[in-house]
Design a protein around this motif. Structure first.
Motif, short mmCIF file in Angstrom:
data_model
loop_
_atom_site.label_atom_id
_atom_site.label_comp_id
_atom_site.label_asym_id
_atom_site.label_seq_id
_atom_site.Cartn_x
_atom_site.Cartn_y
_atom_site.Cartn_z
N LYS A 1 0.85 -1.20 0.00
CA LYS A 1 0.00 0.00 0.00
C LYS A 1 0.87 1.23 0.00
O LYS A 1 1.68 1.42 0.91
CB LYS A 1 -0.88 0.02 1.26
CG LYS A 1 -2.09 -0.90 1.19
CD LYS A 1 -2.94 -0.66 2.44
CE LYS A 1 -3.92 -1.79 2.65
NZ LYS A 1 -4.34 -1.85 4.05
N SER B 1 0.61 0.50 -5.15
CA SER B 1 -0.25 -0.40 -4.38
C SER B 1 -0.64 -1.57 -5.26
O SER B 1 -1.09 -1.38 -6.39
CB SER B 1 -1.52 0.32 -3.92
OG SER B 1 -1.19 1.47 -3.18
N SER C 1 9.21 3.86 1.83
CA SER C 1 8.21 3.96 2.90
C SER C 1 6.88 3.47 2.35
O SER C 1 6.68 3.37 1.15
CB SER C 1 8.09 5.42 3.33
OG SER C 1 7.66 6.19 2.24
N ASP D 1 3.24 0.76 3.31
CA ASP D 1 2.88 -0.45 4.05
C ASP D 1 3.10 -1.69 3.20
O ASP D 1 2.71 -1.73 2.04
CB ASP D 1 1.41 -0.40 4.46
CG ASP D 1 1.17 0.71 5.47
OD1 ASP D 1 2.17 1.14 6.09
OD2 ASP D 1 0.02 1.15 5.62
N LEU E 1 2.18 -5.69 3.57
CA LEU E 1 1.50 -6.70 4.37
C LEU E 1 1.83 -8.07 3.82
O LEU E 1 1.64 -8.33 2.63
CB LEU E 1 -0.02 -6.49 4.34
CG LEU E 1 -0.58 -5.37 5.21
CD1 LEU E 1 -0.36 -4.02 4.57
CD2 LEU E 1 -2.05 -5.61 5.46
N LYS F 1 1.23 -6.64 8.91
CA LYS F 1 2.01 -5.49 8.49
C LYS F 1 3.48 -5.71 8.88
O LYS F 1 3.76 -6.07 10.02
CB LYS F 1 1.47 -4.24 9.18
CG LYS F 1 1.82 -2.97 8.46
CD LYS F 1 0.92 -1.85 8.91
CE LYS F 1 1.66 -0.55 8.86
NZ LYS F 1 0.83 0.54 9.35
N LEU G 1 7.81 -4.58 8.16
CA LEU G 1 8.77 -3.64 7.62
C LEU G 1 9.98 -4.47 7.21
O LEU G 1 10.56 -5.17 8.04
CB LEU G 1 9.15 -2.64 8.72
CG LEU G 1 9.97 -1.45 8.27
CD1 LEU G 1 9.12 -0.51 7.42
CD2 LEU G 1 10.50 -0.71 9.49
#
Lengths: 500, 355
Positions: free
Chosen positions: A265, A277, A311, A313, A315, A320, A322
């Motif tokens: 996202k 996305s 940067s 999101d 998933l 979620k 990183l």
């Protein structure tokens, strides 16, 4: 008409390398002012033949007849003086020197031992003007793109009085735009009375450019045909010596699972791409198309934890996460088959086993000790499953062909039990047979519920393998096409930014 | 005979057996030309090379180089270089000697334990500094270790005020332990063998070892395969510093004193040993037993100049030439092997195609 006599005739050319007969008894005529294609799988001998003509290799037997006279080139310089130039991606320049210095390298204008910069610049500009290329001649070579470097090579050859230019796999690392520019130039050569010999395994471009096509297989000439009298399918069959059921088989499945593996996202990275996305489901192949420089590779690197500025999101299995390093990506069972196999994919000084086990070694070890038996079994399993063609699993990676090297990289991620495999140009520089095999592997992975993100510059590859196609343009997602609507035209429109 | 051959093959690969053969040939030639002297006490004729004292001296000299060459081999395999090992040796030795001097009288066990931990600790710390600076500042290891080479020796110089410092007898009695009272002191050589064995096991058997080869072969591809490249690189410099610390402990204890001028210029012998042992300065290639054999070969060549009473001033010329010849031969051998492998796989490919 002067066209009656061929400009070049190969008579019974044979060439041996340690352990392989690269060429045997090659007879071939090239007509003046035509564009003649040499095609074949990797190892078929097409590049060897081109290199013999350009003086890079010397034939063991046979004669080379240029304009009715037998010639023997002992060096590229001999060939150059006889009017034969070669455009070859590995026959590089002095990358630390400027365009002007490279173009004048053979005869630098000098006064009392000092280089005369002004006349050098003028000479170089004149040379580039021959092909209407506008480049700053004071740019350092390393800063030019591959396509620009090729232009400089071609200009250099033409300015040196070349009547014949050998193009050895010229588009294998060009973007589409650069390739178009090259095609335009190649098409203009016959009008200048220049004969081109075009070596490639990309059939589309051969049909666009060439008048005659010679197919080589295992060092022998299979046939020479007029481009207008032969189909792509027939050529592919001649190249591999058996008829392919289909050259690019379109995958039959295409539903894709419903379990979501990855959702991205608003992924952004300053100066590279923004607001990306999309999602990839288990059992799904998602194609990612776009021009070179549109940010495809950069997105792949960010997903694999190789972009610290990224940067947004990510998933994974709806969690979620990183991802800041490849190690972390691997823990989430993500793998990456990188674009540049030699630089980022393989350790050429290691053998096949060590390359396959590299990512999994730590996990299979006990207290930091490699378990050789387990490693051997694992490596052998994937070595066999992907049908890597090498004497044994301990063969040095450097000694394998491009296709087999690529299989090692894929095997590494299969061994690491990836659920999501990002493949960046997985079939670049790979011959037809190996390409079909790699497509089979991708298909098989999808069927066993892995997700694939497939980045490729070859649209037929993207179209025939993908369940969905994402198209990127200038660092943004230009659109998403479901399988049914993913035609070459539709994708090209999105890539180039033309309203559909 | 067959089993012996098998054992030899198991112990050494072809490149190593080449080195062993060269070492043996030099040894035989040397003993032949060395001449004899007569022992005053027993009246026996003794070969000037094949005698307990000379062989032990040669072995001991080789030990210090070889111990450090194992650490250097790791660094060289990873594609780096460590010029600071000689200085780390001096600093570790000085640190140990000064601490033990100021600590005063201790039990022998405490002396050895403290001495060992200080010299090894200082070596490790110096290596860590090298590694962290190389990976953190992204400066070529040649430059960083060239800098620390002077810095570490400078610290040793300032701290010791250029004095030679005696180390307690307890250390000497360990490092120079007499074997059965025959005036043979095997401890340095035993430690050399132990460090070599550990290095060989580490490189061939552990994940870290494999990762060092991978990073040296292609650091970028290693990163793409999820390896923590920086951590691996710091590791090799730490091990290199550690082996310099070990060599300093053994050396200072053996000779009974430490000085800031100890091991000056050793880094080049140590690098030479690793390279003569087949390590490639471009990374990805090298082995611990070969590095040990490389160190022995270099020391043997140096020894032969003395034994044959050649002009000492020719030492450097001869060693320099020997290093170049050794490396050229090794590369030739490697190229031939590579060619053979290429031929093999090309044949496999054409067989596959025909099948």
């Amino acid at each position: 008409m002067e066209n009656i006599h061929p400009i070049i005739r190969f008579e019974g050319i044979g060439k041996r390398f340690p352990g392989v007969q690269a060429l045997r008894g090659v007879n071939l005529e090239i007509r003046r002012g035509t564009c003649h294609a040499l095609i074949g799988e990797n190892g078929a001998g097409k590049s060897t033949l081109g290199k013999i003509l350009a003086g890079l290799y010397q034939p063991d037997e046979g004669r080379l007849i240029l304009d009715g006279r037998a010639v023997g080139f002992r060096s590229p310089r001999d060939a150059f003086l006889a009017g034969i130039g070669i455009v070859h991606q590995e026959l590089a320049f002095c990358e630390n020197l400027s365009v002007a210095e490279n173009l004048c390298l053979g005869s630098l204008p000098a006064k009392r031992g000092f280089i005369c910069r002004r006349s050098m610049k003028a000479m170089a500009e004149q040379t580039l003007a021959v092909i209407d290329a506008s480049l700053n001649v004071e740019t350092v070579m390393a800063e030019l793109s591959m396509g620009q470097q090729q232009l400089v090579q071609i200009a250099g050859a033409l300015a040196g009085g070349a009547r014949i230019i050998v193009f050895d796999e010229p588009t294998s690392s060009l973007s589409q735009v650069e390739a178009r520019r090259l095609f335009k130039l190649v098409k203009s050569l016959p009008a200048r009375g220049i004969t081109s010999i075009y070596i490639s395994h990309r059939l589309e471009e051969i049909f666009e450019l060439c008048d005659n096509i010679t197919v080589l297989r295992d060092g022998c000439v299979v046939a020479t045909k007029q481009a207008s009298a032969v189909s792509e399918k027939e050529l592919a069959a001649m190249m591999i010596g058996r008829s392919l059921d289909a050259y690019y088989p379109r995958r039959t499945t295409g539903s894709g699972g419903k379990t979501e593996l990855l959702r991205v996202k608003n992924l952004s990275s300053p100066g590279k791409f923004s607001s990306i996305s999309f999602s990839v489901n288990a059992g799904e192949i998602v194609g990612l198309a776009g021009l070179v420089g549109s940010g495809r590779t950069e997105v792949a690197l960010a997903l694999f934890g190789l972009d610290q500025q990224a940067s947004g999101d990510v998933l994974i299995n709806a969690d979620k996460t990183l991802i800041t390093s490849p190690g972390e990506a691997m823990r989430h069972r993500i793998g990456l088959v990188p674009e540049d196999r030699k630089r980022c994919g393989l350790i050429l000084s290691m053998n096949a086993r060590e390359n396959i086990s590299l990512a999994i070694l730590e996990k299979t070890a006990t207290f930091g000790w490699v378990r050789r038996k387990k490693e051997n079994e694992l490596a052998q399993t994937y070595f066999d499953r992907l049908r890597v063609c090498a004497p044994h699993v301990n063969a040095l990676a450097a000694s394998l062909s491009g296709g087999n090297q690529q299989k090692l990289v894929v095997a590494r991620w299969l061994a690491a039990d990836c659920r999501l495999l990002i493949m960046d140009e997985p079939t670049r520089g790979v011959d037809v047979g190996a390409k079909a095999e790699i497509h089979g592997i991708i298909d098989h992975m999808a069927r066993s519920e892995s997700g694939i993100l497939l980045i490729s510059s070859e649209l037929p590859e993207v179209i025939n393998l993908s369940d969905r196609v994402l198209v990127m343009r200038n660092g943004r997602l230009a659109g998403e096409l479901p399988r049914k609507q993913a035609s070459q035209g539709a994708i090209l429109k999105l890539m180039a930014g033309v309203a559909a | 005979m067959h089993t012996l051959n098998h054992l030899f093959r198991k112990l050494f690969n072809s490149q190593q057996s080449g080195l062993v053969i060269v070492i043996l040939i030099i040894g035989v030639v040397l003993s032949f030309f060395a001449g004899f002297h007569v022992d005053h006490l027993t009246g026996q004729k003794i070969n000037n090379f094949i005698n307990a004292y000379t062989l032990m001296q040669t072995g001991t000299d080789a030990s210090f180089f070889a111990i450090m060459a194992i650490g250097m081999t790791l660094v060289v395999i990873s594609g780096g270089i460590d010029l600071s090992v000689g200085s780390i040796y001096a600093l570790s030795g000085i640190a140990m000697a000064m601490f033990l001097r100021s600590a005063g009288a201790l039990s022998p066990v405490a002396t050895v334990t403290i001495g060992l931990s200080i010299s090894l600790g200082v070596g490790l710390l110096c290596g860590l500094i090298n590694g962290v600076m190389i990976t953190g500042l992204k400066v070529h290891p040649f430059i960083i270790t060239l800098g620390t080479m002077w810095v570490f020796r400078g610290i040793a110089f300032v701290a010791s005020k250029a004095e030679s410092i005696l180390v307690p007898d307890a250390l000497t009695s360990v490092a120079k332990a007499d074997f059965l009272g025959l005036a043979i002191y095997p401890v340095p050589m035993l430690i050399m063998l132990a460090v070599t064995a550990l290095g060989a096991l580490y490189l061939a058997g552990t994940v870290m070892g494999r990762h060092i080869y991978a990073v040296g072969g292609n650091a970028e591809a290693s990163r793409y395969a999820g390896l923590r490249v920086n951590r691996i690189l710091v590791g090799v410099y730490v091990v290199s510093g550690l082996t310099a610390g070990i060599a300093a402990f053994v050396g200072s204890s053996y000779y009974g004193s430490a000085s800031c001028a100890d091991a000056t210029g050793y880094e080049l012998y140590v690098i030479a040993a690793a390279v003569v042992g087949g390590a490639s300065l471009s990374g990805g290639r090298g082995s611990a037993p070969s590095a040990m054999l490389g160190a022995i070969l270099i020391v043997l060549i140096r020894q032969s100049i003395r034994t044959l009473h050649l002009d000492q001033n020719y030492e450097w010329i001869i060693i320099g030439c020997a290093i170049i010849v050794a490396v050229v031969f090794d590369r030739l051998n490697a190229r031939l092997t590579a060619k053979r492998l290429l031929t093999e796989s090309a044949r496999a490919r054409s067989e596959e195609r025909e099948a």
